[in-house]
Design a protein around this motif. Structure first.
Motif, PDB file in Angstrom:
ATOM      1  N   ILE A  59      26.291  56.010  48.776  1.00 40.06           N
ATOM      2  CA  ILE A  59      26.230  54.585  49.099  1.00 40.06           C
ATOM      3  C   ILE A  59      27.528  53.937  48.630  1.00 40.06           C
ATOM      4  CG2 ILE A  59      25.037  52.405  48.669  1.00 40.06           C
ATOM      5  CD1 ILE A  59      22.512  54.068  48.080  1.00 40.06           C
ATOM      6  N   ILE A  60      28.299  53.436  49.557  1.00 41.54           N
ATOM      7  CA  ILE A  60      29.531  52.728  49.205  1.00 41.54           C
ATOM      8  C   ILE A  60      29.168  51.248  49.142  1.00 41.54           C
ATOM      9  CG2 ILE A  60      31.947  52.326  49.760  1.00 41.54           C
ATOM     10  CD1 ILE A  60      31.182  55.262  49.150  1.00 41.54           C
ATOM     11  N   ASP A  61      28.907  50.775  47.950  1.00 41.51           N
ATOM     12  CA  ASP A  61      28.311  49.457  47.737  1.00 41.51           C
ATOM     13  C   ASP A  61      29.376  48.423  47.399  1.00 41.51           C
ATOM     14  OD1 ASP A  61      26.354  47.567  47.538  1.00 41.51           O
ATOM     15  OD2 ASP A  61      25.633  48.192  45.573  1.00 41.51           O
ATOM     16  N   GLY A  62      30.202  48.104  48.396  1.00 42.69           N
ATOM     17  CA  GLY A  62      31.261  47.120  48.181  1.00 42.69           C
ATOM     18  C   GLY A  62      32.390  47.320  49.173  1.00 42.69           C
ATOM     19  N   ALA A  63      33.372  46.457  49.115  1.00 47.66           N
ATOM     20  CA  ALA A  63      34.523  46.524  50.022  1.00 47.66           C
ATOM     21  C   ALA A  63      35.513  47.579  49.533  1.00 47.66           C
ATOM     22  CB  ALA A  63      35.205  45.165  50.100  1.00 47.66           C
ATOM     23  N   ILE A  64      36.058  48.340  50.481  1.00 47.66           N
ATOM     24  CA  ILE A  64      37.023  49.389  50.167  1.00 47.66           C
ATOM     25  C   ILE A  64      38.431  48.874  50.455  1.00 47.66           C
ATOM     26  CG2 ILE A  64      37.717  51.767  50.649  1.00 47.66           C
ATOM     27  CD1 ILE A  64      34.899  52.225  51.785  1.00 47.66           C
ATOM     28  N   LEU A  65      39.360  49.255  49.624  1.00 46.61           N
ATOM     29  CA  LEU A  65      40.758  48.859  49.808  1.00 46.61           C
ATOM     30  C   LEU A  65      41.352  49.638  50.981  1.00 46.61           C
ATOM     31  CD1 LEU A  65      43.276  47.308  48.952  1.00 46.61           C
ATOM     32  CD2 LEU A  65      43.732  49.118  47.276  1.00 46.61           C
TER      33      LEU A  65
ATOM     34  N   ASP B  26      43.563  48.959  54.961  1.00 42.12           N
ATOM     35  CA  ASP B  26      44.420  48.001  55.659  1.00 42.12           C
ATOM     36  C   ASP B  26      43.594  46.902  56.319  1.00 42.12           C
ATOM     37  OD1 ASP B  26      46.500  49.608  54.912  1.00 42.12           O
ATOM     38  OD2 ASP B  26      46.823  50.502  56.889  1.00 42.12           O
ATOM     39  N   THR B  27      42.469  47.300  56.927  1.00 41.16           N
ATOM     40  CA  THR B  27      41.623  46.332  57.625  1.00 41.16           C
ATOM     41  C   THR B  27      41.004  45.337  56.658  1.00 41.16           C
ATOM     42  OG1 THR B  27      41.107  47.940  59.356  1.00 41.16           O
ATOM     43  CG2 THR B  27      39.616  46.063  59.125  1.00 41.16           C
ATOM     44  N   GLN B  28      40.436  45.837  55.570  1.00 41.41           N
ATOM     45  CA  GLN B  28      39.825  44.944  54.582  1.00 41.41           C
ATOM     46  C   GLN B  28      40.859  44.016  53.958  1.00 41.41           C
ATOM     47  OE1 GLN B  28      36.928  44.053  53.592  1.00 41.41           O
ATOM     48  NE2 GLN B  28      35.579  45.540  54.553  1.00 41.41           N
ATOM     49  N   LEU B  29      42.043  44.530  53.725  1.00 42.88           N
ATOM     50  CA  LEU B  29      43.103  43.719  53.131  1.00 42.88           C
ATOM     51  C   LEU B  29      43.471  42.554  54.043  1.00 42.88           C
ATOM     52  CD1 LEU B  29      44.826  43.748  50.536  1.00 42.88           C
ATOM     53  CD2 LEU B  29      46.564  45.015  51.812  1.00 42.88           C
ATOM     54  N   SER B  30      43.482  42.810  55.329  1.00 44.56           N
ATOM     55  CA  SER B  30      43.855  41.765  56.291  1.00 44.56           C
ATOM     56  C   SER B  30      42.805  40.664  56.382  1.00 44.56           C
ATOM     57  CB  SER B  30      44.082  42.380  57.677  1.00 44.56           C
ATOM     58  OG  SER B  30      42.868  42.844  58.232  1.00 44.56           O
ATOM     59  N   ARG B  31      41.588  40.925  55.917  1.00 46.81           N
ATOM     60  CA  ARG B  31      40.501  39.951  56.000  1.00 46.81           C
ATOM     61  C   ARG B  31      40.396  39.059  54.760  1.00 46.81           C
ATOM     62  NH1 ARG B  31      35.868  44.293  57.915  1.00 46.81           N
ATOM     63  NH2 ARG B  31      36.531  44.524  60.095  1.00 46.81           N
ATOM     64  N   GLN B  32      41.148  39.361  53.717  1.00 48.58           N
ATOM     65  CA  GLN B  32      40.992  38.664  52.449  1.00 48.58           C
ATOM     66  C   GLN B  32      41.773  37.350  52.399  1.00 48.58           C
ATOM     67  OE1 GLN B  32      38.734  40.025  50.293  1.00 48.58           O
ATOM     68  NE2 GLN B  32      38.542  41.557  51.958  1.00 48.58           N
ATOM     69  N   GLU B  33      41.148  36.338  51.819  1.00 44.21           N
ATOM     70  CA  GLU B  33      41.853  35.073  51.602  1.00 44.21           C
ATOM     71  C   GLU B  33      42.955  35.245  50.569  1.00 44.21           C
ATOM     72  OE1 GLU B  33      39.215  31.930  50.632  1.00 44.21           O
ATOM     73  OE2 GLU B  33      38.033  32.097  52.471  1.00 44.21           O
ATOM     74  N   ASP B  34      42.682  36.052  49.539  1.00 44.42           N
ATOM     75  CA  ASP B  34      43.682  36.344  48.515  1.00 44.42           C
ATOM     76  C   ASP B  34      43.947  37.847  48.543  1.00 44.42           C
ATOM     77  OD1 ASP B  34      45.267  36.692  46.291  1.00 44.42           O
ATOM     78  OD2 ASP B  34      44.094  35.354  45.006  1.00 44.42           O
ATOM     79  N   ALA B  35      44.843  38.266  49.449  1.00 49.85           N
ATOM     80  CA  ALA B  35      45.113  39.683  49.644  1.00 49.85           C
ATOM     81  C   ALA B  35      45.706  40.324  48.395  1.00 49.85           C
ATOM     82  CB  ALA B  35      46.054  39.875  50.829  1.00 49.85           C
ATOM     83  N   SER B  36      46.536  39.584  47.683  1.00 45.08           N
ATOM     84  CA  SER B  36      47.164  40.124  46.482  1.00 45.08           C
ATOM     85  C   SER B  36      46.124  40.446  45.406  1.00 45.08           C
ATOM     86  CB  SER B  36      48.191  39.130  45.933  1.00 45.08           C
ATOM     87  OG  SER B  36      48.778  39.625  44.749  1.00 45.08           O
TER      88      SER B  36
ATOM     89  N   PHE C 218      42.935  41.066  45.886  1.00 44.54           N
ATOM     90  CA  PHE C 218      42.118  42.186  46.360  1.00 44.54           C
ATOM     91  C   PHE C 218      42.856  43.507  46.184  1.00 44.54           C
ATOM     92  CE2 PHE C 218      40.378  44.973  49.705  1.00 44.54           C
ATOM     93  CZ  PHE C 218      39.028  44.896  49.408  1.00 44.54           C
ATOM     94  N   ALA C 219      44.146  43.522  46.476  1.00 50.14           N
ATOM     95  CA  ALA C 219      44.925  44.754  46.396  1.00 50.14           C
ATOM     96  C   ALA C 219      45.154  45.206  44.966  1.00 50.14           C
ATOM     97  CB  ALA C 219      46.263  44.569  47.103  1.00 50.14           C
ATOM     98  N   ASN C 220      45.330  44.250  44.067  1.00 43.33           N
ATOM     99  CA  ASN C 220      45.783  44.585  42.720  1.00 43.33           C
ATOM    100  C   ASN C 220      44.720  44.503  41.637  1.00 43.33           C
ATOM    101  OD1 ASN C 220      48.678  44.991  43.331  1.00 43.33           O
ATOM    102  ND2 ASN C 220      48.585  42.831  43.921  1.00 43.33           N
ATOM    103  N   ASN C 221      43.501  44.128  42.008  1.00 42.42           N
ATOM    104  CA  ASN C 221      42.429  44.025  41.013  1.00 42.42           C
ATOM    105  C   ASN C 221      41.345  45.064  41.300  1.00 42.42           C
ATOM    106  OD1 ASN C 221      40.467  43.388  39.181  1.00 42.42           O
ATOM    107  ND2 ASN C 221      40.280  41.236  39.769  1.00 42.42           N
ATOM    108  N   PRO C 222      41.406  46.236  40.655  1.00 44.24           N
ATOM    109  CA  PRO C 222      40.424  47.289  40.932  1.00 44.24           C
ATOM    110  C   PRO C 222      39.021  46.959  40.446  1.00 44.24           C
ATOM    111  CG  PRO C 222      41.867  47.936  39.124  1.00 44.24           C
ATOM    112  CD  PRO C 222      42.441  46.677  39.695  1.00 44.24           C
TER     113      PRO C 222
END
Length: 259
Positions: free
Chosen positions: A198-204, A206-216, A218-222
């Motif tokens: 079960i992948i219970d959350g958003a995966i990093l 390219d597609t998910q990154l493009s959907r984020q209001e704060d891409a930085s 999302f990309a840099n906060n594991p």
């Protein structure tokens, strides 16, 4: 000459997600890699990238038109007859069903085409692929870990819970989870390990990154999203489990989950 293990992966997208990451992790672990997905050109780019990540990596592509029962059955003729560059024998020891059909709509907007896409991907294709993989595993001797092979299915939050726009998506994922559980029960006694994640959350990706209001962020906060490489490491862990303690289901989520 020793026999090299092979992992067969269905569904890799553009290579930035779970499928591509799993190919890289297993290539580094010494596996040959067979990639099955739609789009021959895109698939070749993913394969070239995977091959560049590990010395001596061997990666082959097997493009298909759709995730139908027939396509995911017939493709194994090409896999079985493929000549690996370094020669020698190979055995399918791990398989990952990572194909997805992300149909997210209000229930009243779901049409017959949406239903067919989800049914093909999560039921018809999954059944065809699993049938071929189980048959291949049955040919293998039991290895030092006490298994003939490991079949892994990638699930989602929708595998166990529906929501306002996931009626058909969740129905498909529930079906895939049920298939994995049934195969686990039926073939465990033959030393074939079947697992569901079960992948219970958003995966990093390219597609998910493009959907984020704060891409930085999302990309840099594991803490707030899943890393594909970490998921793939979990899949390698499943493949390496010995027969005395097998996992059927993993539930993977980021530390700061919000679901």
């Amino acid at each position: 000459m020793s026999t090299r293990p092979l992992i067969v992966i269905v569904g890799v997208g553009n290579g930035s997600g779970t499928g591509g990451a799993t190919a890289r992790v297993f290539a580094k672990a010494g596996y040959r890699v067979a990639l099955i997905a739609r789009g021959a050109d895109k698939l070749k780019k993913v394969a070239d990238d995977v091959a560049s990540t590990a010395s001596g990596a061997e990666v082959a592509t097997f493009p298909i038109e759709s995730y139908s029962f027939k396509e995911l059955t017939d493709v194994f003729n090409a896999i079985r007859s493929y000549s690996w560059p370094s020669g020698g024998r190979t055995e399918i020891r791990v398989a990952l069903y990572n194909a997805g059909a992300g149909v997210r709509k209000s229930f009243l907007d779901v049409n017959e085409k949406d239903i067919q896409v989800v049914v093909d991907t999560n039921i018809n294709g999954a059944f065809g692929f699993s049938h071929q993989i189980i048959e291949e595993f049955r040919k293998n001797d039991i290895d030092a870990k006490g298994k003939r092979g490991t079949l892994i299915f990638t699930g989602a939050t929708a595998s166990v819970r529906g929501n306002i726009t996931t009626s058909i998506f969740s129905a498909g994922k529930h079906a895939l989870r049920a298939l994995s559980q049934s195969l686990n029960k039926e073939f465990g006694k033959e030393n074939i390990h079947v697992a569901h994640s079960i992948i219970d959350g958003a995966i990093l990706t390219d597609t998910q990154l493009s959907r984020q209001e704060d891409a930085s962020e999302f990309a840099n906060n594991p803490n707030i999203r899943l890393d594909p490489a970490s998921i793939a490491t979990g899949y390698l862990y499943l493949a390496n489990q010995d027969r005395s303690a097998w996992t059927w289901e993993l539930d993977l989520r980021p530390a700061h989950e919000k679901w």
